[in-house]
Write a protein that holds these residues in place. Structure first.
Motif, PDB file in Angstrom:
ATOM      1  N   ARG A 161       0.707  -9.709  10.055  1.00  0.00           N
ATOM      2  CA  ARG A 161       0.126 -10.234  11.295  1.00  0.00           C
ATOM      3  C   ARG A 161      -0.281  -9.125  12.259  1.00  0.00           C
ATOM      4  NH1 ARG A 161       4.180 -13.633   9.715  1.00  0.00           N
ATOM      5  NH2 ARG A 161       5.769 -12.772  11.073  1.00  0.00           N
ATOM      6  N   GLY A 162      -0.940  -8.085  11.694  1.00  0.00           N
ATOM      7  CA  GLY A 162      -1.445  -7.001  12.519  1.00  0.00           C
ATOM      8  C   GLY A 162      -0.469  -5.875  12.778  1.00  0.00           C
ATOM      9  N   VAL A 163       0.745  -5.973  12.264  1.00  0.00           N
ATOM     10  CA  VAL A 163       1.756  -4.924  12.437  1.00  0.00           C
ATOM     11  C   VAL A 163       1.999  -4.267  11.079  1.00  0.00           C
ATOM     12  CG1 VAL A 163       4.139  -4.430  13.123  1.00  0.00           C
ATOM     13  CG2 VAL A 163       2.844  -6.207  14.326  1.00  0.00           C
ATOM     14  N   ILE A 164       1.917  -2.928  11.043  1.00  0.00           N
ATOM     15  CA  ILE A 164       2.181  -2.196   9.809  1.00  0.00           C
ATOM     16  C   ILE A 164       3.692  -2.045   9.651  1.00  0.00           C
ATOM     17  CG2 ILE A 164       1.817  -0.031   8.548  1.00  0.00           C
ATOM     18  CD1 ILE A 164      -0.709  -1.793   8.989  1.00  0.00           C
ATOM     19  N   SER A 173      -0.103   6.352   9.268  1.00  0.00           N
ATOM     20  CA  SER A 173      -0.925   5.216   9.670  1.00  0.00           C
ATOM     21  C   SER A 173      -1.990   5.600  10.658  1.00  0.00           C
ATOM     22  CB  SER A 173      -0.082   4.091  10.227  1.00  0.00           C
ATOM     23  OG  SER A 173       1.120   4.458  10.772  1.00  0.00           O
ATOM     24  N   VAL A 220       3.662   0.231   2.624  1.00  0.00           N
ATOM     25  CA  VAL A 220       3.564  -0.545   3.854  1.00  0.00           C
ATOM     26  C   VAL A 220       2.798  -1.835   3.587  1.00  0.00           C
ATOM     27  CG1 VAL A 220       3.679   1.466   5.377  1.00  0.00           C
ATOM     28  CG2 VAL A 220       1.453   0.655   4.585  1.00  0.00           C
ATOM     29  N   ASN A 268       0.708  -5.090   5.932  1.00  0.00           N
ATOM     30  CA  ASN A 268       0.181  -5.519   7.218  1.00  0.00           C
ATOM     31  C   ASN A 268       0.679  -6.941   7.451  1.00  0.00           C
ATOM     32  OD1 ASN A 268      -1.300  -6.413   9.413  1.00  0.00           O
ATOM     33  ND2 ASN A 268      -3.228  -5.558   8.682  1.00  0.00           N
ATOM     34  N   SER A 306       0.870  -1.180   0.000  1.00  0.00           N
ATOM     35  CA  SER A 306       0.000   0.000   0.000  1.00  0.00           C
ATOM     36  C   SER A 306       0.902   1.222   0.000  1.00  0.00           C
ATOM     37  CB  SER A 306      -0.888   0.014   1.249  1.00  0.00           C
ATOM     38  OG  SER A 306      -1.724  -1.124   1.272  1.00  0.00           O
TER      39      SER A 306
END
Length: 163
Positions: free
Chosen positions: A62-65, A163, A58, A60, A46
Motif C-alpha cells: 500500500r505504497g510503503v516499502i 530504495s 522488499v 510494496n 524484489s
C-alpha cells in the motif's frame, strides 16, 4: 527508542501480556502482539543486491516499502522452504515496518507475569540477546523474542540505502 518486551524481571504488575505465537522448525516463538500490523501469505519479493541472505528483499505494501526477513535463515535454523502455510508477519520493529517470514502462525497467547521466565544464559558464540524470556503455559513453551534487537538498525539501513 522502543520499549522492550516485558519480562518477569521488568514487570512488577499483574497485567497479562499477549504474544503472537509462530513456528520455526520444531520450536514456537512469540512476539509482542502490540507490534503486529497484519498477517499475509508469502509472495515473491524484489531482491536487493548485496543484502544478507536472510533479507529476502522488499515488497510494496500500500505504497510503503517493507523489508522482508526470513527468520529461519536469520536464526540459522536450516534451509527455508515456502508453501501454503508459510506466513509473513508485518510488524513494527526498530521504529519501521518490516515483514518476517515464519513457517506458520499458531495463535495469540496471553501470559501472566508469573508465566514469563527470564531468558537463560547461553554459553555460545551465537548472540541470543534477542531472547527476552520463555513463556511457559502448561506443557507449552514459547521463546519470546524482541525483534528490535534481532533486526538491527544497520540491517534496516541496507533497505533505506537501496530504495
Amino acid at each position: 527508542m522502543s520499549t522492550p518486551i516485558v519480562t518477569q524481571a521488568h514487570n512488577t504488575s499483574d497485567i497479562p501480556c499477549e504474544f503472537l505465537a509462530f513456528r520455526l522448525g520444531g520450536e514456537e516463538y512469540g512476539v509482542d502482539i502490540q507490534k503486529v500490523q497484519e498477517l499475509r501469505g508469502y509472495e515473491p519479493v524484489s531482491t536487493i543486491a548485496g543484502a544478507p541472505d536472510y533479507l529476502k528483499g522488499v515488497v510494496n505494501l500500500r505504497g510503503v516499502i517493507i523489508p522482508i526477513f526470513d527468520m529461519r535463515i536469520r536464526l540459522k535454523l536450516g534451509t527455508a522452504s515456502y508453501d501454503d502455510t508459510t506466513v509473513v508477519i508485518i510488524l513494527h520493529a526498530s521504529n519501521r515496518m518490516v515483514g518476517i517470514v515464519v513457517d506458520g502462525v499458531s495463535d495469540v497467547t496471553t501470559l501472566t507475569p508469573e508465566q514469563i521466565k527470564p531468558a537463560p544464559n547461553f554459553n555460545t558464540d551465537i548472540s541470543a540477546d534477542y531472547v527476552t524470556g520463555l513463556g511457559l503455559q502448561d506443557e507449552r513453551m514459547l521463546i519470546l523474542i524482541n525483534l528490535d534487537t534481532l533486526l538491527l538498525d544497520k540491517e534496516l539501513d541496507i533497505v533505506a540505502d537501496s530504495s
